[in-house]
Design an enzyme around this catalytic site. Sequence first.
Site, PDB file in Angstrom:
ATOM      1  N   GLU A   4      48.527  45.270  38.172  1.00  0.00           N
ATOM      2  CA  GLU A   4      47.724  44.839  37.037  1.00  0.00           C
ATOM      3  C   GLU A   4      46.312  45.438  37.047  1.00  0.00           C
ATOM      4  O   GLU A   4      45.736  45.687  38.103  1.00  0.00           O
ATOM      5  CB  GLU A   4      47.618  43.306  37.033  1.00  0.00           C
ATOM      6  CG  GLU A   4      48.976  42.658  36.814  1.00  0.00           C
ATOM      7  CD  GLU A   4      48.963  41.138  36.902  1.00  0.00           C
ATOM      8  OE1 GLU A   4      49.755  40.526  36.184  1.00  0.00           O
ATOM      9  OE2 GLU A   4      48.178  40.576  37.672  1.00  0.00           O
ATOM     10  N   CYS A  51      38.803  46.600  35.763  1.00  0.00           N
ATOM     11  CA  CYS A  51      39.092  46.238  37.146  1.00  0.00           C
ATOM     12  C   CYS A  51      40.486  46.765  37.485  1.00  0.00           C
ATOM     13  O   CYS A  51      41.457  46.416  36.818  1.00  0.00           O
ATOM     14  CB  CYS A  51      39.034  44.713  37.282  1.00  0.00           C
ATOM     15  SG  CYS A  51      39.491  44.129  38.926  1.00  0.00           S
ATOM     16  N   CYS A  53      49.233  43.033  48.554  1.00  0.00           N
ATOM     17  CA  CYS A  53      48.138  43.221  49.510  1.00  0.00           C
ATOM     18  C   CYS A  53      48.563  42.629  50.851  1.00  0.00           C
ATOM     19  O   CYS A  53      49.224  41.594  50.894  1.00  0.00           O
ATOM     20  CB  CYS A  53      46.871  42.517  49.023  1.00  0.00           C
ATOM     21  SG  CYS A  53      45.435  42.793  50.088  1.00  0.00           S
ATOM     22  N   CYS A 101      44.270  36.913  52.716  1.00  0.00           N
ATOM     23  CA  CYS A 101      43.182  35.957  52.477  1.00  0.00           C
ATOM     24  C   CYS A 101      43.771  34.688  51.836  1.00  0.00           C
ATOM     25  O   CYS A 101      44.581  34.761  50.920  1.00  0.00           O
ATOM     26  CB  CYS A 101      42.118  36.572  51.566  1.00  0.00           C
ATOM     27  SG  CYS A 101      41.384  38.064  52.278  1.00  0.00           S
ATOM     28  N   CYS A 123      43.575  33.873  47.832  1.00  0.00           N
ATOM     29  CA  CYS A 123      43.894  34.951  46.884  1.00  0.00           C
ATOM     30  C   CYS A 123      45.381  34.954  46.538  1.00  0.00           C
ATOM     31  O   CYS A 123      46.230  34.984  47.431  1.00  0.00           O
ATOM     32  CB  CYS A 123      43.493  36.296  47.483  1.00  0.00           C
ATOM     33  SG  CYS A 123      43.841  37.682  46.382  1.00  0.00           S
ATOM     34  N   SER A 162      35.432  47.382  46.289  1.00  0.00           N
ATOM     35  CA  SER A 162      35.270  46.121  47.004  1.00  0.00           C
ATOM     36  C   SER A 162      36.221  46.093  48.192  1.00  0.00           C
ATOM     37  O   SER A 162      37.417  46.333  48.045  1.00  0.00           O
ATOM     38  CB  SER A 162      35.576  44.958  46.062  1.00  0.00           C
ATOM     39  OG  SER A 162      35.484  43.727  46.742  1.00  0.00           O
ATOM     40  N   LEU A 167      32.563  38.763  51.801  1.00  0.00           N
ATOM     41  CA  LEU A 167      32.083  38.099  53.014  1.00  0.00           C
ATOM     42  C   LEU A 167      32.684  36.699  53.139  1.00  0.00           C
ATOM     43  O   LEU A 167      33.393  36.399  54.102  1.00  0.00           O
ATOM     44  CB  LEU A 167      30.557  38.048  52.971  1.00  0.00           C
ATOM     45  CG  LEU A 167      29.852  37.794  54.287  1.00  0.00           C
ATOM     46  CD1 LEU A 167      30.235  38.814  55.342  1.00  0.00           C
ATOM     47  CD2 LEU A 167      28.339  37.820  54.069  1.00  0.00           C
ATOM     48  N   CYS A 185      39.441  36.908  38.974  1.00  0.00           N
ATOM     49  CA  CYS A 185      39.441  37.333  40.376  1.00  0.00           C
ATOM     50  C   CYS A 185      40.446  36.522  41.168  1.00  0.00           C
ATOM     51  O   CYS A 185      40.421  35.295  41.142  1.00  0.00           O
ATOM     52  CB  CYS A 185      38.093  37.083  41.030  1.00  0.00           C
ATOM     53  SG  CYS A 185      36.782  38.043  40.375  1.00  0.00           S
TER      54      CYS A 185
HETATM   55  N1  SAH Z   1      40.650  43.567  48.784  1.00  0.00           N
HETATM   56  C1  SAH Z   1      39.374  43.731  48.192  1.00  0.00           C
HETATM   57  C2  SAH Z   1      39.350  43.780  46.678  1.00  0.00           C
HETATM   58  C3  SAH Z   1      40.206  42.788  45.894  1.00  0.00           C
HETATM   59  S1  SAH Z   1      39.650  41.171  45.646  1.00  0.00           S
HETATM   60  C4  SAH Z   1      38.408  42.683  48.695  1.00  0.00           C
HETATM   61  O1  SAH Z   1      38.825  41.818  49.448  1.00  0.00           O
HETATM   62  O2  SAH Z   1      37.227  42.749  48.388  1.00  0.00           O
HETATM   63  C5  SAH Z   1      38.193  41.188  44.664  1.00  0.00           C
HETATM   64  C6  SAH Z   1      37.334  39.961  44.922  1.00  0.00           C
HETATM   65  O3  SAH Z   1      37.933  38.742  44.418  1.00  0.00           O
HETATM   66  C7  SAH Z   1      37.125  39.721  46.408  1.00  0.00           C
HETATM   67  O4  SAH Z   1      35.794  39.404  46.691  1.00  0.00           O
HETATM   68  C8  SAH Z   1      38.024  38.531  46.649  1.00  0.00           C
HETATM   69  O5  SAH Z   1      37.665  37.835  47.795  1.00  0.00           O
HETATM   70  C9  SAH Z   1      37.847  37.737  45.402  1.00  0.00           C
HETATM   71  N2  SAH Z   1      38.866  36.708  45.220  1.00  0.00           N
HETATM   72  C10 SAH Z   1      40.131  36.704  45.704  1.00  0.00           C
HETATM   73  N3  SAH Z   1      40.780  35.600  45.328  1.00  0.00           N
HETATM   74  C11 SAH Z   1      39.930  34.883  44.572  1.00  0.00           C
HETATM   75  C12 SAH Z   1      40.040  33.643  43.846  1.00  0.00           C
HETATM   76  N4  SAH Z   1      41.168  32.953  43.830  1.00  0.00           N
HETATM   77  N5  SAH Z   1      38.951  33.221  43.180  1.00  0.00           N
HETATM   78  C13 SAH Z   1      37.822  33.938  43.155  1.00  0.00           C
HETATM   79  N6  SAH Z   1      37.664  35.113  43.790  1.00  0.00           N
HETATM   80  C14 SAH Z   1      38.708  35.590  44.502  1.00  0.00           C
END
Ligand code: SAH
Length: 348
Positions: free
Chosen positions: A90, A110, A117, A121, A124, A197, A220, A338
């Site tokens: 997407e 984006c 992935c 995390c 996510c 990112s 972070l 996000c």
């Molecule tokens: N893998 C990369 C880029 C993809 S995520 C990274 O980790 O930076 C892009 C951003 O969205 C990251 O900062 C991630 O932590 C954040 N993110 C992921 N899941 C989220 C959620 N459910 N709500 C808000 N931000 C989220």
Amino acid sequence: MPLPDLRDLSRAALEAWCAEAGEPRYRAVQILTWAHRKQAASFDAMSDLSRRLRERLAASFSLAPLAPTVVATAADGTRKLLFHLPEPVESVLIPQTERAGGARDRLTLCISSQAGCGMGCTFCATARLGLLRNLRPAEIVGQVAAGQRLAAPAQLTNVVLMGMGEPLANYEAVRTACEIMTAEWGLAISPRRITVSTVGLAPEIPRFIAETRVNLAVSLHATTDEHRARLVPVNRRYPLKELMAACRAVPLPRRKRITFEYVMLAGENDADADARRLVRLLHGLPAKVNLIPFNPFPGAVHRPSPRAQVLRFQALLREHGLNATIRESRGQDIQAACGQLAAARPAA
Ligand code: SAH
């Protein structure tokens, strides 16, 4: 064996092919200009190349554009593109109006760097898919070309690699994609308007920024190793000390900053003490903080911080001289915000 996609090639790779084919080196830029800048639909359309060369190219490479199959539009104008590669991938097109008719209006795309992935995390949705595979350069820049077609006549102003996947875990392809996005023969987007990112793959960070000159954002989300490892498992491999040292080693031109993303999770990382530790952690770095209200998804274990706490957290950072912004959630109603990209179901 399917032919390799011409749009996967870096300039150096196509120059090598030209040398092999007995063509002058400058031919490579001519061909790449057709492929990217002019978005040629076929080798036949490359009208200033000899017929013989066009035939050789057609025998060596494919040249298929990427076509999104589902486009959903959110109430706020955010649009989601779904590509079947055939894995679902997407992109999200996000119009941002600064002021009515203002010159600072943005149109941000984006894009994804991997299908799924592997970083795991906990907050996510993409992590739930696991890593399906790395995208190729053509599949990364193809999202930008498709986004630009959809946006026309408006122009994309910014591209962020913040969709599905961890860009630095797909290093070579993302590096080549950045070359294509920024080159004059390519999509001619200024590296100042591109942001990558990363979850924090420390060893790759300084080298990547030196090679691409794009902006860096680091996810972070927590201020101690114990907290961060709970949310971001890769912290066990690259703990905060190593991550911060890598950020300090990033070659940054004057006035450029690293963005630190911080997703606001209720009762998890949103206490006043977290804000104070964040100030200390970023001390002396050219940093800005982007607070991301957590976007829930089906089955999520976290809850969003109350708005009042997000504002309080921001105020605490600002009191200590840190530049801190709040990322307003966009496209939530079509699961385009996000962390919601999981391509689980066709959007309405
Ligand atoms: N893998 C990369 C880029 C993809 S995520 C990274 O980790 O930076 C892009 C951003 O969205 C990251 O900062 C991630 O932590 C954040 N993110 C992921 N899941 C989220 C959620 N459910 N709500 C808000 N931000 C989220």
